[in-house]
Each structure stands twice: as C-alpha cells, then as structure tokens.
Design a protein around this motif. Sequence first.
Motif, PDB file in Angstrom:
ATOM      1  N   ASP A  11       0.821  -1.217   0.000  1.00 25.10           N
ATOM      2  CA  ASP A  11       0.000   0.000   0.000  1.00 25.10           C
ATOM      3  C   ASP A  11       0.849   1.260   0.000  1.00 25.10           C
ATOM      4  O   ASP A  11       0.321   2.382  -0.048  1.00 25.10           O
ATOM      5  CB  ASP A  11      -0.952   0.006   1.197  1.00 25.10           C
ATOM      6  CG  ASP A  11      -0.223   0.047   2.545  1.00 25.10           C
ATOM      7  OD1 ASP A  11       1.027   0.043   2.564  1.00 25.10           O
ATOM      8  OD2 ASP A  11      -0.916   0.091   3.575  1.00 25.10           O
ATOM      9  N   ARG A  69       2.541   2.595   2.370  1.00 27.17           N
ATOM     10  CA  ARG A  69       2.475   3.383   3.593  1.00 27.17           C
ATOM     11  C   ARG A  69       3.502   2.979   4.652  1.00 27.17           C
ATOM     12  O   ARG A  69       3.605   3.635   5.677  1.00 27.17           O
ATOM     13  CB  ARG A  69       1.070   3.286   4.199  1.00 27.17           C
ATOM     14  CG  ARG A  69      -0.034   3.846   3.304  1.00 27.17           C
ATOM     15  CD  ARG A  69       0.116   5.338   3.095  1.00 27.17           C
ATOM     16  NE  ARG A  69      -0.014   6.081   4.322  1.00 27.17           N
ATOM     17  CZ  ARG A  69      -1.196   6.537   4.790  1.00 27.17           C
ATOM     18  NH1 ARG A  69      -2.310   6.304   4.113  1.00 27.17           N
ATOM     19  NH2 ARG A  69      -1.241   7.228   5.917  1.00 27.17           N
ATOM     20  N   GLU A 129       9.149  13.901   5.148  1.00 26.09           N
ATOM     21  CA  GLU A 129       8.381  13.747   3.914  1.00 26.09           C
ATOM     22  C   GLU A 129       8.143  15.095   3.248  1.00 26.09           C
ATOM     23  O   GLU A 129       7.821  16.080   3.908  1.00 26.09           O
ATOM     24  CB  GLU A 129       7.024  13.097   4.206  1.00 26.09           C
ATOM     25  CG  GLU A 129       7.103  11.696   4.742  1.00 26.09           C
ATOM     26  CD  GLU A 129       5.739  11.035   4.843  1.00 26.09           C
ATOM     27  OE1 GLU A 129       5.006  11.014   3.829  1.00 26.09           O
ATOM     28  OE2 GLU A 129       5.397  10.549   5.946  1.00 26.09           O
ATOM     29  N   LYS A 139       3.097   9.290   6.270  1.00 24.68           N
ATOM     30  CA  LYS A 139       1.832  10.018   6.365  1.00 24.68           C
ATOM     31  C   LYS A 139       0.936   9.723   5.174  1.00 24.68           C
ATOM     32  O   LYS A 139      -0.284   9.737   5.287  1.00 24.68           O
ATOM     33  CB  LYS A 139       2.109  11.525   6.457  1.00 24.68           C
ATOM     34  CG  LYS A 139       2.834  11.937   7.727  1.00 24.68           C
ATOM     35  CD  LYS A 139       3.121  13.427   7.721  1.00 24.68           C
ATOM     36  CE  LYS A 139       3.878  13.847   8.978  1.00 24.68           C
ATOM     37  NZ  LYS A 139       4.234  15.294   8.944  1.00 24.68           N
ATOM     38  N   ARG A 140       1.556   9.501   4.019  1.00 19.65           N
ATOM     39  CA  ARG A 140       0.798   9.106   2.835  1.00 19.65           C
ATOM     40  C   ARG A 140       1.649   8.137   2.023  1.00 19.65           C
ATOM     41  O   ARG A 140       2.841   7.975   2.293  1.00 19.65           O
ATOM     42  CB  ARG A 140       0.393  10.311   1.994  1.00 19.65           C
ATOM     43  CG  ARG A 140       1.541  11.136   1.438  1.00 19.65           C
ATOM     44  CD  ARG A 140       1.012  12.361   0.707  1.00 19.65           C
ATOM     45  NE  ARG A 140       2.055  13.203   0.141  1.00 19.65           N
ATOM     46  CZ  ARG A 140       2.603  13.022  -1.056  1.00 19.65           C
ATOM     47  NH1 ARG A 140       2.194  12.019  -1.822  1.00 19.65           N
ATOM     48  NH2 ARG A 140       3.536  13.846  -1.504  1.00 19.65           N
ATOM     49  N   GLU A 141       1.062   7.481   1.054  1.00 16.92           N
ATOM     50  CA  GLU A 141       1.792   6.455   0.326  1.00 16.92           C
ATOM     51  C   GLU A 141       3.027   7.021  -0.367  1.00 16.92           C
ATOM     52  O   GLU A 141       3.056   8.180  -0.782  1.00 16.92           O
ATOM     53  CB  GLU A 141       0.887   5.772  -0.690  1.00 16.92           C
ATOM     54  CG  GLU A 141       0.399   6.645  -1.821  1.00 16.92           C
ATOM     55  CD  GLU A 141      -0.472   5.862  -2.788  1.00 16.92           C
ATOM     56  OE1 GLU A 141       0.075   4.971  -3.463  1.00 16.92           O
ATOM     57  OE2 GLU A 141      -1.669   6.132  -2.858  1.00 16.92           O
TER      58      GLU A 141
END
Length: 287
Positions: A207, A209, A230, A263-265
């Motif tokens: 995913d 993540r 990030e 925090k996000r992919e």
Amino acid sequence: MRAHIARTVAVLIPIALFTVGCGSEKAGGAGSTTPKDRAREVAAAWDGSRAAEVWRAGYYPLADVIQLPEHAFRNDGDKSAYAAENYVLDAELPPVSPKKGKVEWESGSSLSLPLMDARKAYDSVARGGNDGPHLTVTAVKLGKTTLVTSRGPATVPAWLFTLDGYDTPLKRVALEPSVLPGSPIEPLENTTDDLMELQQLVAVGRDGRTVTVLAGHGACDDGAGVRVRETAGSVVLSASILGATDGDCTAQLLFQKVTVKLKRELGDRVLLDAFTGAPVAQRRIPT
C-alpha cells in the motif's frame, strides 16, 4: 515520526572498522550539520531536480527481486541452504529467451528493458558452493511476478525455479534495475550516533504506507532508530543509534530491521538516505 522497531534482528558481523558508544563527533561532508538540517538539505537538493526526473522515468525495485516459494522453508536445512545460496541444478536451463522484457505498472504505463537470461538469473541465486545443505532445482521456465517499484506495483518477467519438495517456484525477477541517477548532493564524511548510513532497503508495503530498512548499531546501545522527513517529491530517512553510552565497546555491527509509517503512500517519491544523500541502497544482506 515514530518508528516501529523490530528488536528481534539478527545479523551480527564482527568487524573492526565499526565502533559506537565511545563518544560522537559532528558529521562532516560539505560542512557540519544537524540530522534535521541534513534531511532538509537532502530533500531540497532532490525535489524538482533532474535526478528526480530520471528516477521517476526508470524502473527501481523496492522489494527483494528473489521471491520464495509458498510455505518456505520446510526445515532448517532448507533455510540454511537458502541463506548460504547453495543449490544443485538438476534441470536444463533454457538456452534462448527474448531479448527484451516489459515492466507493466498498474497505472497502465510500461517500460521495455533487456531481459536477463536463465543462466545469469540462476547464477545470481546460486552463489554458494559449500558442502552444507542444498536446494535442488528440478525445472526452469520464464514467467511473471509482481513487486513494488519506485512507480508503484508492477508486473515483471521472472525466471521460475521449481525446487524439489515445494509446490510453487522460487522466482527471480528477470530485469536489472535502471541505472541510478547521480545524486545532486554529496554524502557526509563521518558517521555519528545521531546520523548513520542505512544498510539496505528491505521492503515497501504494497500500500506504500510502510518502509522497512536495515539499520546498523553496536553492541552497547539500545538499537537503531529511523526518522522520516516527507515532502511532495521525496521521503528522507535518517538512521541513528539509540541510547549509546560513552566507554569501551566491542567493535561489532548489528543489523536491525526498522519499519516506519508514512503520512501518505510513497508513490513515485524518491526514497533517500540522509547520510549518503542518495536513494536507499538495494544491495542484499541476508535478513
């Protein structure tokens, strides 16, 4: 960013060139910097750079290119044989194969690359040669597999090695990664407890993540930690040693698997090592 650390690792390498827990010095390179500043500098150098464009146009696996059969391993002997890369070839290697293979991403994009022949693929898997336990290859054919790459999940050609005693094959991806772009920022010169070079990328979750890496630490500390920075174009990982103390310590390097959550992919963002200023290394260290 909190790192979820697997403390049950692993690999002990008694080398004399690695010493921790005996005081620290500031990291060198193009001037001294704090770990937080270094991560910011690495991200700024890569974001929007020509190197990042090359990365996003290429094929870079973010998972092991050797995939085990289901339910591996049957016993400790087979596990030891795999770790030692001990194989016996009891099958014919296909003498001819296509010259090109295609990476096909879930997004619909694709890329044609030179296809690794069966001999080279087998030799990359079977590099052992001792008299210990071995795995026997009984059939070889070209097929496909899926893995996570720098541009997301992809289907790629793979050599399928049937192993005696297993219902599904061992798979070896039949494509070499694209040539890595040169980093737009120089590596640091000196390792410190607060900023270490990452040893290896282990895997990116399907995913996108989670990221698992091998990070080094010594025998007289609380293990390895990894911080994350990030941005829209990059993810910078900064490895450090936790709980190091001053004083004498044996010169050992322990590898520890560390998994961090994003925090996000990850997507097509560049995964970078703050110490080297380059994409996290893909070299294989037994884990």
